[in-house]
Design a protein around this motif. Structure first.
Motif, PDB file in Angstrom:
ATOM      1  N   SER A  21       4.514   0.227   4.044  1.00 36.00           N
ATOM      2  CA  SER A  21       4.653   0.346   2.595  1.00 36.00           C
ATOM      3  C   SER A  21       6.052  -0.009   2.100  1.00 36.00           C
TER       4      SER A  21
ATOM      5  N   GLN B   7       0.840  -1.202   0.000  1.00 35.46           N
ATOM      6  CA  GLN B   7       0.000   0.000   0.000  1.00 35.46           C
ATOM      7  C   GLN B   7       0.878   1.256   0.000  1.00 35.46           C
ATOM      8  N   ASN B   8       0.396   2.285  -0.670  1.00 35.67           N
ATOM      9  CA  ASN B   8       1.094   3.576  -0.753  1.00 35.67           C
ATOM     10  C   ASN B   8       2.510   3.437  -1.341  1.00 35.67           C
ATOM     11  N   SER B   9       2.657   2.515  -2.271  1.00 37.14           N
ATOM     12  CA  SER B   9       3.961   2.310  -2.909  1.00 37.14           C
ATOM     13  C   SER B   9       3.752   1.989  -4.378  1.00 37.14           C
TER      14      SER B   9
END
Length: 872
Positions: free
Chosen positions: A209, A88-90
């Motif tokens: 992340s 997530q968020n990567s």
């Protein structure tokens, strides 16, 4: 044509390669054999056969098959998948293994070398290693095994393990369990080699992340002969489990232990820890998150998702050494840190600002120090007792199991000691660091203090007794008034019931004297204990509510008949299902057993003990309200030729281990020390997942802190499960329950009742039959055919039978403790001693003895229940 079909059927490469080969095959057929319209069936048949390969999942990567970024392989049972993912968020891409739902990711290959695009490939290299390549065909991760073989393959197992195998010999060259990421899975070992310093450890992600190696790591650690689990922040300890006692880590609440945990040493210098589950479908795992917390994550089959069921940091008290030295942390207190008795803050101003790092120092010198200073009149030091605590770090194990106190007193450097049956004596000679008050379990810690500090305690005892007495009397009056108010239809009967209960000699709760006998005059212990039960935790139900819940105790709701009355299923208005045990009015001992069960169970909490919701006392009615367990009792399943098929060996193994853990909790780990005295299959209830829960504590006895054995003139229990010293002499101890456990284990393994040999002229019971088969080397004939399979589990089953025979030995001193039993069940004890002859081998031994005593008996769900026998 036949050759072409065989070629097509053998294709196992990826979709594009298969499609290409299929096209060539069809062209070859058409061109070479000039297929006409009437031969098109053959072509369609070939297409169908080859098409089957398109949808077949594979769990293997080999030299001819690789996976690209949008492809995966899945384990045979479908539990785990290997492929590419993005946190997530990567935007980075990684190769990882994840559980069914793509969460959680349990292992990452290229965690420190991410891919920036979707051009990655996982394949077998020319030197036989499993590698991850980027778009430029550069190796960014490799198993890095020194091998000259190119004949290798990688397979994803249903345990979540990825293995690299030399296919010719089947030799495993590398596996992911020896190179873990942030997750501990069932069967995965963490280990530390004391000789080489090599570790297999869990390492956290840098952030949710970023899977690269973070600041926290976890590994098993051994100091002298004490094993503990640690979480490290870089090189500093951040959390620890408390000492391992052969069954659990003593600094973790008992309810956190779900299945079989194992720790120990091998012959190669490795200290290890791992755990197992009964089946891959009952998965739970431990994830070390980026904040340094272990989260126990298990699969919720109803919600179809993973959920956190325990965390290693439930409060600030779980942070290592937060209160400094010679202090204790209690999450229920405010402030959470306090100095131990006989100690004071080292820096009071900092302490008052809740900066506890400097800890505490001793306020009164010990005797050794005073004698050294020429004060020869100094009195001997004493010990302040802390109960249910995680004992300090840096324990020093002592081989002997007794006289811990005297050994500590003889050593001026000894500042504290503790004892656990699975460890023996532990002592501390330095600062006492990282002591934590636990809500359950833990150990007793004895801290050395000056005699004057103990004298101060003695001076306050009188005031405490007065205060407690006033409180107890007040609670009794209020409780009695409340019960009378709730039962206004029968005020005279209730008052008479309360007065009668106070006058009766309720022996089950009389404290034992030094001879192990109950005193002649009752001390109203029952009323005192009942008054201390928290009403907000143990609800008082009125009769009308229970009658409505059970449809006026209709026969259709009857679950069974116990020794002291029927049990009914009920349903409360909020939908909560309950089991109501209604005490029979004809039972002469009903009041006693009722009081006993209320007091005992209200103080117990363990996943292998049945939960008590409340009670009802109205007139002559006395009822206990339990959690409802849908699979009823163990005897309903294990002795039924059809239902017993539900219990394979793994489930039976889990039931035996669960009963053992429940007994260990009663004997050693609960706030009270309890002997059950009526352990049998009908008193083992099963929940939805067939997990065992020990029930029916009406016969239980509470032991004092120093009592190991007691004598009674009233023998209670069930024929076939009672130990010989109890049945014949009225002597009972922990070893009495161990005997009953051994009988239970043999019944579970064999699927036969202990009393099922009534037609045999020579053998009294299952014990006699098992002993004969053991001596003749024919023990496999004892095993239930439903679970007997020479190719699977046979060694484990034989080990369980061996342990059961050790438990039913005739002499109590020869039987192991429950702590030792759990260690043996978990294969922590490599060598099992040969068992001696069990008790009650010949039929006339017990029958003649029992009949000569003019015993008074009551019928029970398990054939004959001996409720009262005159002891010798």
């Amino acid at each position: 044509m036949k050759d072409v079909i065989n070629i097509c059927m053998a294709q196992t490469v990826d979709f594009k390669r298969t499609l290409s080969n299929l096209t060539v095959a069809i062209w070859f057929i058409v061109m070479d054999f000039r297929i006409r319209a009437n031969n098109m069936f053959v072509v369609l048949f070939i297409l169908c056969c080859c098409d089957l390969d398109f949808g077949t999942a594979t769990d293997t990567i080999n030299t001819s098959q690789f996976i690209k970024d949008n492809e995966t392989i899945t384990s045979t049972g479908g539990n785990f998948t290997l492929g590419f993912f993005t946190p997530q968020n990567s935007t980075n891409r990684y190769v990882g293994i994840w559980w069914k739902t793509k969460f959680p990711v349990t292992w990452v290959a290229n965690r420190n070398q991410p891919l920036s695009d979707s051009s990655g490939v996982v394949t077998i290299s020319e030197d036989g290693n499993l590698v991850v390549l980027n778009g430029q065909k550069q190796v960014i991760w490799s198993t890095n095994v020194s091998t000259t073989s190119s004949n290798t393959s990688a397979q994803l197992l249903d345990s979540g393990k990825l293995v690299l195998t030399e296919t010719t010999r089947g030799t495993i060259l590398w596996d992911s369990f020896e190179h873990p990421s942030n997750t501990l899975l069932p069967g995965m070992k963490t280990s530390t080699n004391v000789r080489t310093g090599m570790k297999i450890e869990i390492t956290s992600w840098k952030s949710p992340s970023n899977p690269s190696v973070g600041s926290f790591s976890s590994s098993v650690f051994r100091r002298i002969n004490i094993i503990e689990m640690f979480i490290w922040n870089e090189t500093r300890p951040y959390w620890r489990s408390g000492p391992w006692n052969g069954g659990i880590f003593t600094g973790i609440p008992m309810s956190s232990f779900l299945y079989s945990f194992k720790a120990g040493d091998d012959e190669e210098g490795n200290t290890y820890f791992y755990y197992t589950v009964p089946s891959p479908q009952q998965i739970f795992m431990y994830m070390l998150n980026s904040r340094g917390q272990y989260n126990q994550i298990s699969w919720n089959d109803k919600k179809k998702e993973m959920e956190i069921t325990w965390t290693s940091q439930e409060s600030d008290c779980d942070v290592y050494g937060i209160c400094g030295s010679f202090a204790i942390c209690n999450a229920e207190s405010s402030p959470i840190c306090s100095c131990l008795k006989g100690f004071e803050p080292r820096k009071k101003e900092e302490w008052n600002r809740q900066n506890w790092a400097s800890g505490c120092v001793r306020s009164t010198p010990l005797q050794c120090e005073r004698v050294r200073d020429q004060n020869v009149s100094a009195k001997e030091d004493g010990f302040s007792k802390l109960q249910m605590v995680k004992v300090p770090d840096f324990p020093e194990g002592i081989i002997v199991d007794t006289e811990c106190r005297s050994q500590c007193l003889e050593n001026c450097s000894c500042v504290a000691y503790s004892f656990d049956v699975g460890i023996g004596c532990m002592s501390w000679t330095g600062n006492l660091l990282d002591i934590q008050q636990l809500p359950e379990g833990g150990l007793d810690l004895y801290v050395r203090v000056a005699d004057s500090d103990l004298e101060h305690d003695k001076g306050t005892i009188t005031a405490m007794i007065i205060g407690i007495t006033v409180s107890v009397v007040t609670v009794i009056i209020v409780t009695s008034a409340y019960v009378m108010w709730r039962t206004s239809n029968h005020p005279a009967k209730i008052w008479h019931s309360i007065k009668s209960s106070r006058k009766r000699n309720i022996t089950a709760f009389q404290p034992l004297n030094k001879k192990g006998e109950t005193p002649e005059h009752p001390s109203h212990k029952v009323i005192e204990e009942l008054s201390q039960v928290k009403l907000q935790e143990l609800l008082l139900f009125d009769f009308e509510r229970l009658a409505t819940a059970t449809n006026n105790f209709h026969l259709s709701n009857k679950l069974g008949q116990g020794g002291f009355g029927p049990v009914y299923k009920g349903k409360l208005p909020d939908g909560q299902e309950i089991a109501v045990k209604r005490l029979s009015r004809a039972s002469g001992q009903g009041q006693e057993e009722f009081m006993n069960e209320v007091v005992v169970i209200s103080k117990l909490q363990h996943r292998n003990l049945v939960r008590l919701f409340g009670c009802c006392i109205e007139g002559d009615e006395k009822m206990l309200i339990y959690e409802y367990l849908p699979n009823k009792s163990l005897d309903v399943l294990i002795f039924d030729p059809f239902k017993s098929k539900l219990l394979d060996w793994r489930k039976r193994c889990s039931i035996i281990e669960g009963i053992a853990r429940g007994l260990l909790y009663l004997h050693r780990d609960s706030r009270l020390r309890i002997i059950h005295r009526d352990l049998k299959t009908s008193n083992i209830l099963l929940d939805e997942e067939l997990n065992p829960k020990i029930s029916d504590f009406g016969m239980a006895r509470i032991f004092g802190g120093s009592e190991d054995q007691a004598n009674t003139n009233r023998v209670v229990g069930t024929y076939g499960y009672m130990s010989p010293e109890y049945a014949m002499q009225g002597l009972f101890s922990e070893k009495s329950d161990v005997f009953s456990f051994g009988v239970l284990a043999l019944e579970i393994v064999s699927g036969r009742r202990n009393s099922s040999f009534h037609d045999d002229e020579h053998v009294l019971s299952l014990l006699g039959f098992a002993w004969m088969q053991w001596r003749e080397g024919n023990i496999s004939s004892l095993i239930d055919p439903e679970v007997y399979d020479p190719s699977h589990h046979n060694k484990d089953i034989l080990r369980f039978i061996h342990i059961a025979l050790l438990c039913v030995q005739e002499l109590a001193i020869d039987r192991p403790t429950m702590a030792a039993v759990i260690s043996m069940l978990n294969s922590e004890v490599a060598f099992l001693p040969p068992p001696n002859q069990p008790a009650f081998i010949l039929r006339h031994n017990l029958l003649n003895s029992v009949s000569s005593k003019g015993s008074h008996r009551f019928s029970s769900t398990n054939t004959v229940s001996i409720t009262s026998i005159s002891g010798r």
